[in-house]
Design a protein around this motif. Structure first.
Motif, PDB file in Angstrom:
ATOM      1  N   ILE A  36      26.999   5.539  32.855  1.00  0.00           N
ATOM      2  CA  ILE A  36      26.427   6.382  33.909  1.00  0.00           C
ATOM      3  C   ILE A  36      27.103   7.754  33.904  1.00  0.00           C
ATOM      4  O   ILE A  36      26.456   8.789  34.003  1.00  0.00           O
ATOM      5  CB  ILE A  36      26.586   5.699  35.280  1.00  0.00           C
ATOM      6  CG1 ILE A  36      25.670   4.465  35.353  1.00  0.00           C
ATOM      7  CG2 ILE A  36      26.255   6.662  36.419  1.00  0.00           C
ATOM      8  CD1 ILE A  36      25.877   3.638  36.587  1.00  0.00           C
ATOM      9  N   LEU A  37      28.446   7.787  33.782  1.00  0.00           N
ATOM     10  CA  LEU A  37      29.162   9.059  33.753  1.00  0.00           C
ATOM     11  C   LEU A  37      28.749   9.912  32.568  1.00  0.00           C
ATOM     12  O   LEU A  37      28.715  11.138  32.651  1.00  0.00           O
ATOM     13  CB  LEU A  37      30.675   8.798  33.707  1.00  0.00           C
ATOM     14  CG  LEU A  37      31.315   8.359  35.034  1.00  0.00           C
ATOM     15  CD1 LEU A  37      32.747   7.940  34.821  1.00  0.00           C
ATOM     16  CD2 LEU A  37      31.248   9.481  36.059  1.00  0.00           C
ATOM     17  N   MET A  38      28.404   9.274  31.474  1.00  0.00           N
ATOM     18  CA  MET A  38      28.033  10.017  30.270  1.00  0.00           C
ATOM     19  C   MET A  38      26.607  10.551  30.357  1.00  0.00           C
ATOM     20  O   MET A  38      26.330  11.669  29.949  1.00  0.00           O
ATOM     21  CB  MET A  38      28.174   9.114  29.040  1.00  0.00           C
ATOM     22  CG  MET A  38      27.781   9.811  27.738  1.00  0.00           C
ATOM     23  SD  MET A  38      28.055   8.751  26.315  1.00  0.00           S
ATOM     24  CE  MET A  38      26.892   7.456  26.653  1.00  0.00           C
ATOM     25  N   LEU A  39      25.675   9.769  30.949  1.00  0.00           N
ATOM     26  CA  LEU A  39      24.252  10.126  30.899  1.00  0.00           C
ATOM     27  C   LEU A  39      23.774  10.843  32.150  1.00  0.00           C
ATOM     28  O   LEU A  39      22.811  11.583  32.095  1.00  0.00           O
ATOM     29  CB  LEU A  39      23.405   8.874  30.675  1.00  0.00           C
ATOM     30  CG  LEU A  39      23.637   8.127  29.359  1.00  0.00           C
ATOM     31  CD1 LEU A  39      22.721   6.936  29.268  1.00  0.00           C
ATOM     32  CD2 LEU A  39      23.431   9.053  28.175  1.00  0.00           C
ATOM     33  N   SER A  40      24.404  10.580  33.285  1.00  0.00           N
ATOM     34  CA  SER A  40      23.854  11.088  34.536  1.00  0.00           C
ATOM     35  C   SER A  40      24.081  12.588  34.654  1.00  0.00           C
ATOM     36  O   SER A  40      25.122  13.117  34.260  1.00  0.00           O
ATOM     37  CB  SER A  40      24.504  10.359  35.722  1.00  0.00           C
ATOM     38  OG  SER A  40      24.036  10.908  36.926  1.00  0.00           O
ATOM     39  N   VAL A  41      23.091  13.289  35.206  1.00  0.00           N
ATOM     40  CA  VAL A  41      23.230  14.702  35.527  1.00  0.00           C
ATOM     41  C   VAL A  41      23.397  14.930  37.024  1.00  0.00           C
ATOM     42  O   VAL A  41      23.602  16.050  37.454  1.00  0.00           O
ATOM     43  CB  VAL A  41      22.006  15.488  35.014  1.00  0.00           C
ATOM     44  CG1 VAL A  41      21.904  15.416  33.517  1.00  0.00           C
ATOM     45  CG2 VAL A  41      20.741  14.972  35.651  1.00  0.00           C
ATOM     46  N   ASP A  42      23.273  13.851  37.787  1.00  0.00           N
ATOM     47  CA  ASP A  42      23.379  13.955  39.235  1.00  0.00           C
ATOM     48  C   ASP A  42      24.836  13.815  39.642  1.00  0.00           C
ATOM     49  O   ASP A  42      25.491  12.816  39.343  1.00  0.00           O
ATOM     50  CB  ASP A  42      22.531  12.858  39.885  1.00  0.00           C
ATOM     51  CG  ASP A  42      22.504  13.032  41.401  1.00  0.00           C
ATOM     52  OD1 ASP A  42      21.546  13.612  41.899  1.00  0.00           O
ATOM     53  OD2 ASP A  42      23.458  12.582  42.065  1.00  0.00           O
ATOM     54  N   GLU A  43      25.385  14.857  40.333  1.00  0.00           N
ATOM     55  CA  GLU A  43      26.803  14.849  40.674  1.00  0.00           C
ATOM     56  C   GLU A  43      27.139  13.741  41.669  1.00  0.00           C
ATOM     57  O   GLU A  43      28.223  13.177  41.640  1.00  0.00           O
ATOM     58  CB  GLU A  43      27.190  16.210  41.259  1.00  0.00           C
ATOM     59  CG  GLU A  43      27.117  17.343  40.258  1.00  0.00           C
ATOM     60  CD  GLU A  43      28.058  17.112  39.090  1.00  0.00           C
ATOM     61  OE1 GLU A  43      27.705  17.460  37.956  1.00  0.00           O
ATOM     62  OE2 GLU A  43      29.159  16.549  39.298  1.00  0.00           O
ATOM     63  N   VAL A  44      26.214  13.425  42.561  1.00  0.00           N
ATOM     64  CA  VAL A  44      26.471  12.344  43.526  1.00  0.00           C
ATOM     65  C   VAL A  44      26.620  11.019  42.807  1.00  0.00           C
ATOM     66  O   VAL A  44      27.539  10.232  43.044  1.00  0.00           O
ATOM     67  CB  VAL A  44      25.333  12.283  44.564  1.00  0.00           C
ATOM     68  CG1 VAL A  44      25.537  11.085  45.491  1.00  0.00           C
ATOM     69  CG2 VAL A  44      25.289  13.577  45.366  1.00  0.00           C
ATOM     70  N   ALA A  45      25.677  10.761  41.893  1.00  0.00           N
ATOM     71  CA  ALA A  45      25.756   9.509  41.122  1.00  0.00           C
ATOM     72  C   ALA A  45      27.032   9.448  40.299  1.00  0.00           C
ATOM     73  O   ALA A  45      27.683   8.408  40.202  1.00  0.00           O
ATOM     74  CB  ALA A  45      24.524   9.399  40.222  1.00  0.00           C
TER      75      ALA A  45
END
Length: 515
Positions: A361-370
């Protein structure tokens, strides 16, 4: 240009001196010279050229002022294939032409420029025919480039929305919540293209019944208030597939001078995966706390029993007391070592799955909240790893919670949990025979056993390999099992296998080869 025309020797041209010019030509030239709009005139069969000061600034040093009085075909040889047929149409009586944002390359100032024009070719009457062609034009190259850049920017924004699974919307708050949805929004919500202008009521009906009332009330309250930012998170039921998805909304409310809401511009993001991970993490943390409490209780019981045995032997000799004390310490340390090793093994395998998912998730997500939530989850995993070193006791006596279990769903869940933990070097497949579908089993125990086997298989293949979990109907492998229909689940890998001296210990509780 008027001075240049007066100074030119027109008698040397095919149309002769001004005294011979027809009135229609004189009128056209007068109009041309007395306007600041770029204008150009071709006259007669030879298409002799006239133009004004505004047009001269578009020609470049190659043609101005030599183009005055020159034949059209000679002056514009490089673009004649483009404009020649248009001029012929007007001269032959075919009527005027109109061309908007037309590419007509022009050589000027020493180089060929890609110039875009909006222009018209209009006939100038002479007697009963057409005497010439009047050109009214405008260089729109700058406008064309701005429009092209705007189109590129719009396409780039649409691509970013597609990649980030973000849908845009605009709501006119002055006309009964009229909506306009982007294609990405429609795909996110499972809507057809003709729903781009759906009503406010359509949106409300799509919200999950458990979230509908609160979500709509929050939206209307934000519109009535003076806030500029509006955000929400709720579930929808997608019309195209009936799937329930979590939607995160971030919007800006534009207001007039009196503070009344005028327009809402927002972005919708599908955060279903993030919500599911967050829920799974909270459940895992709760289970870890319950396990720690049970272990503490079991440890207290163990200590109490050891103390009782010690008191019973106080009447024995000092030598017996020393022997019993040594034996008690030995048994305690052995039990604690075995229990801690077994629990750490199982618990760390679970933490590896959660840790791998958080890293993905940290690698793929662009959402700062996520990403923030994933970072919290990863720190929790590290705390869990510390907890395993502090476990002192555990009871292996567990009751099986038997229930009807869907083998396909079980293996799909195991496959999803292991996807981020096995690594890219492991080729992982799940094979299920159609008849091997439902069994009576303890789902949690089966899932833990399969995850442990898969993680051990991964550790036995440090350079990569193949891992297959296969389910098929089979007869009971031993007479100890009662008659009936069974499903055999096999975990097969291409690793080094288990050494013979270890193979005999695989069913010993808490035995492990890991540190």
């Amino acid at each position: 240009m008027g001075a240049l025309m007066r100074a030119l020797d027109w008698d040397a041209t095919p149309i002769g001196g001004p005294a011979r010019w027809p009135q229609s030509l004189r009128t056209a030239i007068r109009i041309l010279l007395n306007t600041n709009h770029p204008m150009f005139l071709w006259w007669g069969p030879e298409l002799i050229q006239f133009y004004n000061d505004a047009y001269s600034r578009t020609m470049g040093r190659e043609r101005h002022p030599s183009a005055l009085g020159q034949r059209g075909r000679e002056c514009w040889a490089e673009i004649w294939p483009v404009i020649g047929p248009q001029i012929d149409q007007v001269m032959s009586g075919g009527g005027a032409t109109w061309h908007e944002d037309q590419l007509v390359p022009v050589t000027r100032n020493g180089r060929l420029e890609q110039v875009y024009w909006t222009y018209s070719f209009s006939p100038v009457d002479e007697n009963d025919g057409v005497g010439g062609v009047l050109v009214v034009c405008r260089d729109v190259t700058a406008d064309h480039m701005l429009a092209a850049k705007a189109g590129e920017r719009e396409a780039e924004l649409a691509r970013v929305q597609q990649i980030g699974h973000i849908g845009g919307l605009e709501v006119d708050l002055r006309t009964g919540f009229r909506n306009r949805r982007s294609p990405e929004y429609l795909a996110l919500h499972g809507l057809s293209p003709d729903a781009a202008n759906e009503t406010h009521e359509d949106w409300v009906r799509r919200i999950h019944p458990d979230d509908r009332e609160a979500t709509e009330a929050k939206f209307k309250e934000a519109v009535k208030s003076s806030v500029l930012d509006y955000s929400a998170q709720y579930r929808i039921i997608r019309p195209n597939d009936g799937e329930v998805r979590w939607i995160s909304v971030k919007s800006v409310i534009e207001r007039d001078e009196d503070g009344r809401a005028v327009r809402l511009i927002g972005a919708h993001t599908d955060v279903t995966d993030e919500v599911n991970v967050d829920r799974a993490l909270r459940k895992s943390e709760e289970e870890a706390r319950e396990l720690a409490a049970k272990l503490a209780e079991l440890n207290a019981t163990l200590e109490q029993r050891v103390e009782e045995k010690t008191r019973e032997r106080e009447v024995a000799s000092e030598q017996l007391k020393a022997t019993e004390e040594a034996l008690r310490q030995s048994q305690k340390m052995e039990a604690v070592g075995q229990l801690t090793g077994g629990i750490a093994h199982d618990f760390n395998n679970l933490l590896n799955v959660v840790q791998g998912s958080m890293d993905l998730i940290l690698m793929l997500s662009v959402d700062e909240v996520a990403k923030g939530r994933a970072e919290v989850a990863r720190r929790a995993c590290k705390q869990g790893a510390k907890l395993t070193s502090q476990l002192l006791a555990f009871s292996r006596n567990q009751r099986l919670d038997l229930d009807a279990t869907d083998v396909v769903a079980l293996l799909e869940g195991v496959q999803s949990l292991l996807a981020a933990s096995l690594g890219t070097g492991i080729r992982f497949e799940v094979e299920v025979q159609e008849q091997a579908r439902f069994v009576t089993a303890d789902l949690n125990q089966m899932e833990m056993a399969l995850i442990n086997l898969a993680i051990n298989a991964r550790d036995a293949m440090p350079s990569g390999g193949e891992l297959t979990i296969r389910a098929e109907r089979a007869h009971p492998p031993t007479e100890l099992l009662p008659p009936g229909e069974y499903v055999r689940i096999s975990v097969i890998d291409s690793g080094a296998g288990i050494r013979p001296e270890i193979l005999t210990k695989v069913f010993e509780p808490f035995f492990t080869t890991k540190e």
